[in-house]
Motif scaffolding. Structure first.
Motif, PDB file in Angstrom:
ATOM      1  N   ASP A 117      59.175 -46.095 126.063  1.00  9.09           N
ATOM      2  CA  ASP A 117      60.276 -47.047 126.089  1.00  9.09           C
ATOM      3  C   ASP A 117      60.348 -47.852 124.796  1.00  9.09           C
ATOM      4  OD1 ASP A 117      57.761 -48.023 127.327  1.00  9.09           O
ATOM      5  OD2 ASP A 117      58.797 -49.956 127.365  1.00  9.09           O
ATOM      6  N   ILE A 164      65.644 -43.890 129.409  1.00 10.33           N
ATOM      7  CA  ILE A 164      64.258 -43.522 129.131  1.00 10.33           C
ATOM      8  C   ILE A 164      64.033 -42.050 129.448  1.00 10.33           C
ATOM      9  CG2 ILE A 164      61.836 -43.992 129.657  1.00 10.33           C
ATOM     10  CD1 ILE A 164      63.344 -46.238 128.162  1.00 10.33           C
ATOM     11  N   TYR A 166      53.664 -41.909 131.111  1.00  5.57           N
ATOM     12  CA  TYR A 166      54.481 -43.090 130.844  1.00  5.57           C
ATOM     13  C   TYR A 166      54.359 -44.087 131.990  1.00  5.57           C
ATOM     14  CZ  TYR A 166      58.702 -45.978 130.943  1.00  5.57           C
ATOM     15  OH  TYR A 166      59.574 -47.025 131.044  1.00  5.57           O
TER      16      TYR A 166
END
Length: 381
Positions: free
Chosen positions: A350, A177, A342
């Motif tokens: 993701d 990620i 995020y």
């Protein structure tokens, strides 16, 4: 030290790459870091169209070159202030010297020495740290110096980079990620929030739903763009875009794409983003905006492609056409900021991860990318 990495020695080999094998997995000599540089153990690196455009020759670069520019890793040795062994870093694919005119104006993406180094295939200092190990005999035609790709060369187990290419990030972020923030996220989200500065309630359309395009869509959803239109040729990508916040999904194979966008946005989008790297698509993107609208192009077409638009529209309709490189980012500011978003659940990057791949399967993975059936494959080392 000797590292194992993916070296491109000839651009333009035909696909399928699983047969032509443009990327050779080689042992390459990596010199120690010089002043202001870091030795990094690479943990993950994303496969981006910018890598593919070098492989297929549409983005010419000096050869041979060890590819990979969207990556993350752990600092092993530091010859630069501000970094110590054990730091987790992400990379910006334009090193920012901090002293040239654009850097002084806060436009790190346009750093002049950084651009010159990237063109020459060197680090920011002008140095090469990649080469062939003395006495190595295996393989054919593998002698000579190897160039750096955009200051990173992340398709290898280790890399030496300028500290000006590195940004410290959270160590507990999964590497597959974390890698995405260095190109796809920084470029796509940045085009919306830094370059265009889209405001809540303004309409937006994104042409092309790869890693960068979907990141732009995430950025537009983040700031409250509405309606939010997604355009692509792959039905699965259009479905994903709808699940990520798009209000409309349009098949780019339709004969009336521009008309459909203009209908969905009540006369044309306030902001339109082109992420394909095609002058023809850029023309459609421009046509899909309204009077007073802004078109932002992020894709990198072949240098020979030319754009034709009605020149009078720039004045009579106050249209704006602008480029966005690296999302007009200041990486040391933007990468940590996007990671925080995020973590807060406001930027679900993701969802862009298609799969993880190994170094030995890179050629096959680039076939998948070229076919348009993946969004972001990530090499995990």
């Amino acid at each position: 030290m000797i590292v194992r990495g993916a070296v491109l020695r000839e651009m333009g080999l035909p696909s399928p790459y699983s047969e032509s094998r443009p990327l050779r997995i080689e042992q390459v000599e990596l010199d120690p870091p010089g002043p202001g540089e870091l030795l990094v153990r690479i943990r993950a690196a994303g496969l981006c169209h910018s890598d593919l455009s070098v492989i297929d020759g549409s983005r010419p670069r000096v050869m041979p070159m060890l590819l990979g520019h969207e990556a993350t890793g752990e600092v092993i040795q530091s010859e630069a202030g501000g970094f110590v062994p054990g730091d987790t870093v992400g990379f910006a694919f334009v090193p920012a010297c901090g002293a040239c005119g654009p850097c002084a104006e806060g436009r790190a993406a346009l750093c002049e020495p950084g651009a010159a180094a990237n063109t020459a295939g060197t680090l920011l200092s002008g140095a090469h740290r990649l080469g062939r190990p003395d006495g190595y005999q295996a393989g054919e035609g593998l002698s000579g110096q190897v160039h750096h790709h955009l200051g990173v060369s992340g398709f290898a187990d280790h890399a030496v980079v300028s500290a000006r290419s590195a940004v410290k990030i959270d160590p507990d972020l999964p590497p597959e990620i974390a890698a995405l923030f260095g190109c796809a996220v920084m470029t796509g989200v940045g085009a919306v929030v830094n370059t265009a500065r889209v405001q809540a309630g303004q309409s937006a359309v994104v042409f092309g739903l790869g890693g960068v395009g979907l990141s732009a869509l995430l950025g537009a959803e983040l700031v409250g763009a509405h309606p939010l239109v997604a355009v692509d040729v792959v039905p699965e990508k259009l479905e994903l875009a709808l699940s990520l916040g798009a209000t409309h999904a349009i098949d780019a194979r339709s004969n009336d794409v521009v008309e459909q966008v203009r209908e969905a946005t009540a006369g044309g989008a306030h902001y339109a983003f082109e992420t394909v790297g095609s002058a023809a698509v850029l023309g459609q993107t421009y046509a899909a905006t309204r009077r007073g609208g802004t078109t932002v192009t992020v894709g990198l077409p072949h240098p020979s492609q030319m754009l034709s638009i009605p020149a009078v529209s720039l004045v009579a309709e106050e249209r704006t056409l602008m480029g966005s490189y690296v999302g007009s980012a200041i990486p040391s500011r933007d990468i940590p900021r996007y990671i925080s978003l995020y973590r807060a659940g406001r930027l679900p990057v993701d969802r862009l991860l298609t799969s993880t791949v190994s170094l030995d399967n890179l050629n096959e993975a680039f076939d998948t990318l070229a076919a348009g059936t993946s969004i972001r494959q990530v090499l995990v080392l």
